[in-house]
Design a protein around this motif. Sequence first.
Motif, PDB file in Angstrom:
ATOM      1  N   ARG A  60      -1.177  12.525   4.285  1.00 47.87           N
ATOM      2  CA  ARG A  60      -1.981  11.920   3.325  1.00 47.87           C
ATOM      3  C   ARG A  60      -2.538  10.436   3.399  1.00 47.87           C
ATOM      4  NH1 ARG A  60       1.987  11.804  -0.785  1.00 47.87           N
ATOM      5  NH2 ARG A  60       1.555  13.912  -1.436  1.00 47.87           N
ATOM      6  N   LEU A  61      -1.781   9.786   3.807  1.00 46.95           N
ATOM      7  CA  LEU A  61      -1.914   8.345   4.218  1.00 46.95           C
ATOM      8  C   LEU A  61      -3.168   8.348   4.919  1.00 46.95           C
ATOM      9  CD1 LEU A  61       0.463   5.280   4.864  1.00 46.95           C
ATOM     10  CD2 LEU A  61      -1.588   5.695   6.426  1.00 46.95           C
ATOM     11  N   LEU A  62      -3.190   8.891   6.203  1.00 44.22           N
ATOM     12  CA  LEU A  62      -4.252   8.654   7.097  1.00 44.22           C
ATOM     13  C   LEU A  62      -5.387   9.082   6.856  1.00 44.22           C
ATOM     14  CD1 LEU A  62      -2.039   8.895  10.365  1.00 44.22           C
ATOM     15  CD2 LEU A  62      -3.206   6.978   9.741  1.00 44.22           C
ATOM     16  N   GLU A  63      -5.670  10.409   6.188  1.00 46.49           N
ATOM     17  CA  GLU A  63      -6.631  11.012   5.733  1.00 46.49           C
ATOM     18  C   GLU A  63      -7.651  10.149   4.571  1.00 46.49           C
ATOM     19  OE1 GLU A  63      -5.471  15.649   6.306  1.00 46.49           O
ATOM     20  OE2 GLU A  63      -5.388  14.824   3.903  1.00 46.49           O
ATOM     21  N   LEU A  64      -6.810   9.659   3.519  1.00 44.98           N
ATOM     22  CA  LEU A  64      -7.105   8.822   2.614  1.00 44.98           C
ATOM     23  C   LEU A  64      -7.801   7.560   3.097  1.00 44.98           C
ATOM     24  CD1 LEU A  64      -8.191   9.034  -0.266  1.00 44.98           C
ATOM     25  CD2 LEU A  64      -5.859   7.903  -1.063  1.00 44.98           C
ATOM     26  N   TRP A  65      -7.095   7.049   4.055  1.00 47.44           N
ATOM     27  CA  TRP A  65      -7.595   5.726   4.568  1.00 47.44           C
ATOM     28  C   TRP A  65      -8.818   5.783   5.181  1.00 47.44           C
ATOM     29  CZ3 TRP A  65      -3.188   2.443   7.316  1.00 47.44           C
ATOM     30  CH2 TRP A  65      -2.172   1.896   6.131  1.00 47.44           C
ATOM     31  N   SER A  87      -3.698   0.614  -4.916  1.00 50.87           N
ATOM     32  CA  SER A  87      -3.272   2.099  -5.334  1.00 50.87           C
ATOM     33  C   SER A  87      -4.497   2.991  -5.026  1.00 50.87           C
ATOM     34  CB  SER A  87      -2.952   2.125  -7.059  1.00 50.87           C
ATOM     35  OG  SER A  87      -1.840   1.193  -7.105  1.00 50.87           O
ATOM     36  N   LEU A  88      -4.762   3.361  -4.032  1.00 48.87           N
ATOM     37  CA  LEU A  88      -6.017   4.135  -3.469  1.00 48.87           C
ATOM     38  C   LEU A  88      -5.997   5.457  -4.152  1.00 48.87           C
ATOM     39  CD1 LEU A  88      -5.760   3.177   0.272  1.00 48.87           C
ATOM     40  CD2 LEU A  88      -7.358   2.436  -1.370  1.00 48.87           C
ATOM     41  N   THR A  89      -4.807   6.110  -4.683  1.00 48.48           N
ATOM     42  CA  THR A  89      -5.022   7.346  -5.124  1.00 48.48           C
ATOM     43  C   THR A  89      -4.887   7.323  -6.606  1.00 48.48           C
ATOM     44  OG1 THR A  89      -2.490   7.542  -5.484  1.00 48.48           O
ATOM     45  CG2 THR A  89      -3.005   8.325  -3.503  1.00 48.48           C
ATOM     46  N   ILE A  90      -4.848   6.374  -7.057  1.00 48.29           N
ATOM     47  CA  ILE A  90      -5.083   6.216  -8.732  1.00 48.29           C
ATOM     48  C   ILE A  90      -6.397   5.307  -8.999  1.00 48.29           C
ATOM     49  CG2 ILE A  90      -3.989   5.153 -10.630  1.00 48.29           C
ATOM     50  CD1 ILE A  90      -1.480   5.116  -9.236  1.00 48.29           C
ATOM     51  N   ASN A  91      -6.556   4.148  -8.392  1.00 46.38           N
ATOM     52  CA  ASN A  91      -7.833   3.481  -8.644  1.00 46.38           C
ATOM     53  C   ASN A  91      -8.954   3.907  -8.135  1.00 46.38           C
ATOM     54  OD1 ASN A  91      -6.214   1.896 -10.796  1.00 46.38           O
ATOM     55  ND2 ASN A  91      -5.525   0.788  -8.928  1.00 46.38           N
ATOM     56  N   ASN A  92     -10.158   3.878  -8.498  1.00 45.48           N
ATOM     57  CA  ASN A  92     -11.460   4.003  -7.844  1.00 45.48           C
ATOM     58  C   ASN A  92     -12.207   2.788  -7.566  1.00 45.48           C
ATOM     59  OD1 ASN A  92     -13.630   5.715  -6.777  1.00 45.48           O
ATOM     60  ND2 ASN A  92     -14.721   5.644  -9.074  1.00 45.48           N
ATOM     61  N   TYR A  93     -11.483   2.173  -6.306  1.00 48.59           N
ATOM     62  CA  TYR A  93     -12.046   1.097  -5.657  1.00 48.59           C
ATOM     63  C   TYR A  93     -13.553   1.317  -5.038  1.00 48.59           C
ATOM     64  CZ  TYR A  93      -7.203  -0.407  -6.086  1.00 48.59           C
ATOM     65  OH  TYR A  93      -5.744  -0.672  -6.387  1.00 48.59           O
ATOM     66  N   THR A  94     -14.245   0.321  -5.049  1.00 43.22           N
ATOM     67  CA  THR A  94     -15.244   0.381  -4.253  1.00 43.22           C
ATOM     68  C   THR A  94     -15.027  -0.058  -2.874  1.00 43.22           C
ATOM     69  OG1 THR A  94     -16.199  -2.043  -4.729  1.00 43.22           O
ATOM     70  CG2 THR A  94     -17.053  -0.202  -6.317  1.00 43.22           C
ATOM     71  N   GLU A  95     -15.805  -0.127  -1.943  1.00 44.05           N
ATOM     72  CA  GLU A  95     -15.510  -0.478  -0.542  1.00 44.05           C
ATOM     73  C   GLU A  95     -15.381  -2.044  -0.831  1.00 44.05           C
ATOM     74  OE1 GLU A  95     -17.642   0.802   2.824  1.00 44.05           O
ATOM     75  OE2 GLU A  95     -18.178   2.670   2.007  1.00 44.05           O
ATOM     76  N   ILE A 104       0.825  -0.987  -0.120  1.00 40.07           N
ATOM     77  CA  ILE A 104       0.053  -0.161   0.166  1.00 40.07           C
ATOM     78  C   ILE A 104       0.910   1.136   0.020  1.00 40.07           C
ATOM     79  CG2 ILE A 104      -1.883   1.265   1.165  1.00 40.07           C
ATOM     80  CD1 ILE A 104      -2.791  -1.372   2.328  1.00 40.07           C
ATOM     81  N   GLY A 105       0.947   1.910  -1.093  1.00 39.70           N
ATOM     82  CA  GLY A 105       1.732   2.882  -1.387  1.00 39.70           C
ATOM     83  C   GLY A 105       1.154   4.586  -1.338  1.00 39.70           C
ATOM     84  N   THR A 106       0.083   4.559  -0.413  1.00 36.07           N
ATOM     85  CA  THR A 106      -0.661   5.700  -0.298  1.00 36.07           C
ATOM     86  C   THR A 106       0.197   6.899   0.118  1.00 36.07           C
ATOM     87  OG1 THR A 106      -2.622   4.386   0.648  1.00 36.07           O
ATOM     88  CG2 THR A 106      -2.694   6.877   0.713  1.00 36.07           C
ATOM     89  N   ALA A 107       1.114   6.744   0.906  1.00 33.58           N
ATOM     90  CA  ALA A 107       1.981   7.888   1.535  1.00 33.58           C
ATOM     91  C   ALA A 107       3.002   8.268   0.373  1.00 33.58           C
ATOM     92  CB  ALA A 107       2.720   7.554   2.502  1.00 33.58           C
ATOM     93  N   SER A 108       3.295   7.779  -0.688  1.00 35.40           N
ATOM     94  CA  SER A 108       4.051   8.048  -1.700  1.00 35.40           C
ATOM     95  C   SER A 108       3.133   8.443  -3.006  1.00 35.40           C
ATOM     96  CB  SER A 108       5.090   7.148  -2.176  1.00 35.40           C
ATOM     97  OG  SER A 108       4.475   5.891  -2.778  1.00 35.40           O
ATOM     98  N   ASN A 109       1.958   8.459  -2.923  1.00 36.81           N
ATOM     99  CA  ASN A 109       0.894   9.098  -3.960  1.00 36.81           C
ATOM    100  C   ASN A 109       1.289   7.798  -4.937  1.00 36.81           C
ATOM    101  OD1 ASN A 109      -0.993  11.085  -3.992  1.00 36.81           O
ATOM    102  ND2 ASN A 109       0.311  12.005  -5.726  1.00 36.81           N
ATOM    103  N   ASP A 110       1.136   6.225  -4.527  1.00 33.65           N
ATOM    104  CA  ASP A 110       1.208   5.311  -5.257  1.00 33.65           C
ATOM    105  C   ASP A 110       2.220   5.422  -6.406  1.00 33.65           C
ATOM    106  OD1 ASP A 110      -0.753   3.543  -3.978  1.00 33.65           O
ATOM    107  OD2 ASP A 110      -2.114   5.282  -4.464  1.00 33.65           O
ATOM    108  N   ASP A 111       3.500   5.870  -5.970  1.00 29.62           N
ATOM    109  CA  ASP A 111       4.656   5.819  -6.936  1.00 29.62           C
ATOM    110  C   ASP A 111       4.912   4.556  -7.433  1.00 29.62           C
ATOM    111  OD1 ASP A 111       7.622   5.499  -7.228  1.00 29.62           O
ATOM    112  OD2 ASP A 111       7.257   7.698  -7.802  1.00 29.62           O
ATOM    113  N   SER A 112       4.949   4.456  -8.684  1.00 32.71           N
ATOM    114  CA  SER A 112       4.804   3.042  -9.317  1.00 32.71           C
ATOM    115  C   SER A 112       6.377   2.413  -9.186  1.00 32.71           C
ATOM    116  CB  SER A 112       4.535   3.291 -10.974  1.00 32.71           C
ATOM    117  OG  SER A 112       5.460   4.093 -11.568  1.00 32.71           O
ATOM    118  N   ASN A 113       7.407   3.266  -9.305  1.00 35.84           N
ATOM    119  CA  ASN A 113       8.685   2.802  -9.020  1.00 35.84           C
ATOM    120  C   ASN A 113       8.982   2.305  -7.686  1.00 35.84           C
ATOM    121  OD1 ASN A 113       9.645   3.607 -11.574  1.00 35.84           O
ATOM    122  ND2 ASN A 113      10.047   5.753 -10.773  1.00 35.84           N
ATOM    123  N   TYR A 114       8.303   2.843  -6.865  1.00 37.93           N
ATOM    124  CA  TYR A 114       8.304   2.354  -5.159  1.00 37.93           C
ATOM    125  C   TYR A 114       8.032   0.841  -5.428  1.00 37.93           C
ATOM    126  CZ  TYR A 114       8.424   2.904  -0.185  1.00 37.93           C
ATOM    127  OH  TYR A 114       8.452   2.635   1.360  1.00 37.93           O
TER     128      TYR A 114
END
Length: 255
Positions: free
Chosen positions: A102-107, A72-80, A43-53
């Motif tokens: 960023r991580l905690l807010e989005l989670w 990839s929570l910042t990229i894909n529009n997942y349902t719950e 889960i790379g939320t904190a790095s804005n889902d950096d693909s290299n990471y």
Amino acid sequence: MKKRIIAIGGGENGRQGYPYETAEIDQEIVRLCEKENPKLLFIGTASNDDSNYFHSMSKVFKKLGCIVNNLSLTINNYTEDDIYKIITQSDIVYVGGGNPKRLLELWNEKKIVKILDDASENGLILSGLSAGSLCWFSYCNSDSLKFNNENIESIKQDGLGFIDAVNCPHYDNKDNRKNELKAMMKHLPDKVAIALDNCSAIEIIGDKYRIITSKTTANAYRTYWLNNVYYEEIIPKTLEYSNLTDLIVHPKNRK
């Protein structure tokens, strides 16, 4: 089932062109799962889902026998429902570093905290480095604001509360982190902080813990204020597990 968490203070973990410093800790994360080919969710939320990471971490854990997936929570529009299935079908969650705010807010927005909490009670291993270490604690010494202005001091930030203590990563970095934690803990007189050098981690299984490292000079510390004196105590590195309550309960709150 007992919650299992490995929170890593920092260290290079597979980026191209850098030394790989966290091998022994990563091996312990996989060993703890006790499966031949565990499913690891990055889960790379904190790095804005950096693909290299993600690709770096995927290479590391595939070499350790894992089947690696990415949330990839910042990229894909997942349902719950999507998020629930992805998390609960995993054996290990590894949360990458970056901006913990960023991580905690989005989670919280995506309502995945309860999913992680419930899944960890059913065997999911929770792990991560830097921001991925901070998130599991009640409070953290966060450098979120430094991403916009490096001269701003670290701040106190609420975490998820899975571990009732304060967490401070990168404790051996020369960025005034020690002094900033000391000042922050003055405002948390009833709390204990677990401060982790790079290449050190705290491994928690239920009500037990131990410190593990991937570098002999790396340490973990227990810090707190008591009677206007600030204490910074090295936590011993042993193969045996110790009582977590003895570590995280403030001395003045002990019965």
